[in-house]
Design a protein around this motif. Structure first.
Motif, PDB file in Angstrom:
ATOM      1  N   PRO A   1       0.814  -1.225   0.000  1.00 27.16           N
ATOM      2  CA  PRO A   1       0.000   0.000   0.000  1.00 27.16           C
ATOM      3  C   PRO A   1       0.846   1.273   0.000  1.00 27.16           C
ATOM      4  O   PRO A   1       0.549   2.230  -0.729  1.00 27.16           O
ATOM      5  CB  PRO A   1      -0.821  -0.127   1.284  1.00 27.16           C
ATOM      6  CG  PRO A   1      -0.914  -1.598   1.526  1.00 27.16           C
ATOM      7  CD  PRO A   1       0.416  -2.141   1.092  1.00 27.16           C
ATOM      8  N   LYS A   2       1.909   1.281   0.787  1.00 30.94           N
ATOM      9  CA  LYS A   2       2.783   2.454   0.845  1.00 30.94           C
ATOM     10  C   LYS A   2       3.483   2.679  -0.491  1.00 30.94           C
ATOM     11  O   LYS A   2       3.569   3.816  -0.979  1.00 30.94           O
ATOM     12  CB  LYS A   2       3.814   2.274   1.956  1.00 30.94           C
ATOM     13  CG  LYS A   2       4.827   3.404   2.041  1.00 30.94           C
ATOM     14  CD  LYS A   2       5.893   3.114   3.085  1.00 30.94           C
ATOM     15  CE  LYS A   2       6.958   4.211   3.106  1.00 30.94           C
ATOM     16  NZ  LYS A   2       8.035   3.912   4.083  1.00 30.94           N
TER      17      LYS A   2
ATOM     18  N   GLU B   1       1.030   3.948  -3.107  1.00 28.09           N
ATOM     19  CA  GLU B   1       0.694   5.344  -2.852  1.00 28.09           C
ATOM     20  C   GLU B   1       1.803   6.267  -3.356  1.00 28.09           C
ATOM     21  O   GLU B   1       1.535   7.340  -3.911  1.00 28.09           O
ATOM     22  CB  GLU B   1       0.473   5.562  -1.354  1.00 28.09           C
ATOM     23  CG  GLU B   1       0.086   6.985  -0.993  1.00 28.09           C
ATOM     24  CD  GLU B   1      -0.153   7.162   0.498  1.00 28.09           C
ATOM     25  OE1 GLU B   1      -0.353   8.311   0.926  1.00 28.09           O
ATOM     26  OE2 GLU B   1      -0.141   6.150   1.234  1.00 28.09           O
ATOM     27  N   LYS B   2       3.036   5.837  -3.186  1.00 26.22           N
ATOM     28  CA  LYS B   2       4.180   6.637  -3.634  1.00 26.22           C
ATOM     29  C   LYS B   2       4.366   6.548  -5.146  1.00 26.22           C
ATOM     30  O   LYS B   2       4.900   7.470  -5.768  1.00 26.22           O
ATOM     31  CB  LYS B   2       5.449   6.154  -2.923  1.00 26.22           C
ATOM     32  CG  LYS B   2       6.680   7.019  -3.178  1.00 26.22           C
ATOM     33  CD  LYS B   2       7.859   6.533  -2.369  1.00 26.22           C
ATOM     34  CE  LYS B   2       9.108   7.368  -2.642  1.00 26.22           C
ATOM     35  NZ  LYS B   2       8.952   8.756  -2.171  1.00 26.22           N
TER      36      LYS B   2
ATOM     37  N   TYR C   1      -1.062   1.368 -10.093  1.00 25.93           N
ATOM     38  CA  TYR C   1      -2.481   0.999 -10.124  1.00 25.93           C
ATOM     39  C   TYR C   1      -2.951   0.721 -11.550  1.00 25.93           C
ATOM     40  O   TYR C   1      -3.905  -0.030 -11.761  1.00 25.93           O
ATOM     41  CB  TYR C   1      -3.333   2.107  -9.503  1.00 25.93           C
ATOM     42  CG  TYR C   1      -3.229   2.193  -7.998  1.00 25.93           C
ATOM     43  CD1 TYR C   1      -3.769   1.199  -7.187  1.00 25.93           C
ATOM     44  CD2 TYR C   1      -2.596   3.273  -7.391  1.00 25.93           C
ATOM     45  CE1 TYR C   1      -3.683   1.281  -5.801  1.00 25.93           C
ATOM     46  CE2 TYR C   1      -2.502   3.362  -6.010  1.00 25.93           C
ATOM     47  CZ  TYR C   1      -3.048   2.364  -5.219  1.00 25.93           C
ATOM     48  OH  TYR C   1      -2.955   2.441  -3.846  1.00 25.93           O
TER      49      TYR C   1
ATOM     50  N   PRO D   1       1.793   5.851  -7.907  1.00 29.23           N
ATOM     51  CA  PRO D   1       0.404   5.567  -8.301  1.00 29.23           C
ATOM     52  C   PRO D   1       0.243   4.967  -9.691  1.00 29.23           C
ATOM     53  O   PRO D   1      -0.805   4.375  -9.983  1.00 29.23           O
ATOM     54  CB  PRO D   1      -0.276   6.936  -8.198  1.00 29.23           C
ATOM     55  CG  PRO D   1       0.831   7.940  -8.242  1.00 29.23           C
ATOM     56  CD  PRO D   1       2.005   7.278  -7.603  1.00 29.23           C
TER      57      PRO D   1
END
Length: 208
Positions: A94-95, A98-99, A104, A101
């Motif tokens: 997840p970290k 997030e850093k 995704y 993107p």
């Protein structure tokens, strides 16, 4: 420049590296790997457990990588690292997403991300090599408890101060001090011209 600054530059300014592992026959295999995050003394990347890259890492936890940035050779920075990795599992995903993107778009669903795992480069040595300044900037470094290693040339006591090495150096990194040649290890590119022309064999090659 500290190791943490080098790692931050590699992750944020270059990001994509060419990483080498070895196959079951001991032959080198390279692939492009994005470096997702870093701490003061480690770098994180991820891969899918179904890839050959993952299998090679599981078989041998040693890697070598080079990350390069520049418009051309004479305006570039290259960072090389050789070290040991360990698998951390999915907890940091997840970290890292997030850093980064854009990941995704590659793995859009939670189900598709179920095959991913994180690795940490936690111990090793490396070299920072910059041609972005008038004088070459080079720094050997180590992290995770390793000792700094790197190629170097040294002038021994047999030097007669003739200046042949100074004249032969293509990077002007040799100076005379009290009738004795001195090589600047920061700007030396370890080409060996100085050793080749020394008439008394007073220049030796080795590790730092």
């Amino acid at each position: 420049m500290e190791v943490k600054d080098i790692f931050r530059y590699v992750v944020e300014e270059i990001h994509t590296s060419i990483m080498a592992t070895t196959d079951e026959d001991g032959h080198p295999v390279t692939c492009a790997i994005d470096l997702m995050d870093c701490e003061d003394d480690s770098i994180y990347f991820l891969t899918a457990t179904g890839k050959g890259f993952y299998k090679r890492l599981s078989r041998s936890p040693h890697i070598a990588l080079t990350a390069l940035k520049g418009t051309d050779t004479m305006h570039s920075v290259a960072v090389s690292v050789a070290g040991e990795v360990r698998e951390l599992g999915p907890e940091l995903l997840p970290k890292l997403f997030e850093k980064n993107p854009y990941m995704y778009d590659i793995y859009p669903t939670e189900e598709s991300r179920g095959v991913l795992t994180v690795f940490q480069i936690f111990r090793g040595q490396g070299e920072w090599f910059s041609l972005q300044t008038e004088r070459i900037e080079k720094k050997n470094f180590a992290f995770g408890g390793e000792q700094v290693k790197g190629e170097t040339y040294k002038v021994e006591e047999g030097c007669i101060g003739c200046g042949a090495c100074q004249n032969a150096c293509p990077r002007a990194c040799i100076r005379m001090d009290g009738g004795h040649a001195v090589i600047d290890p920061v700007t030396c590119i370890c080409c060996g011209n100085c050793k080749k022309v020394c008439p008394v064999g007073a220049i030796t090659a080795g590790e730092m």
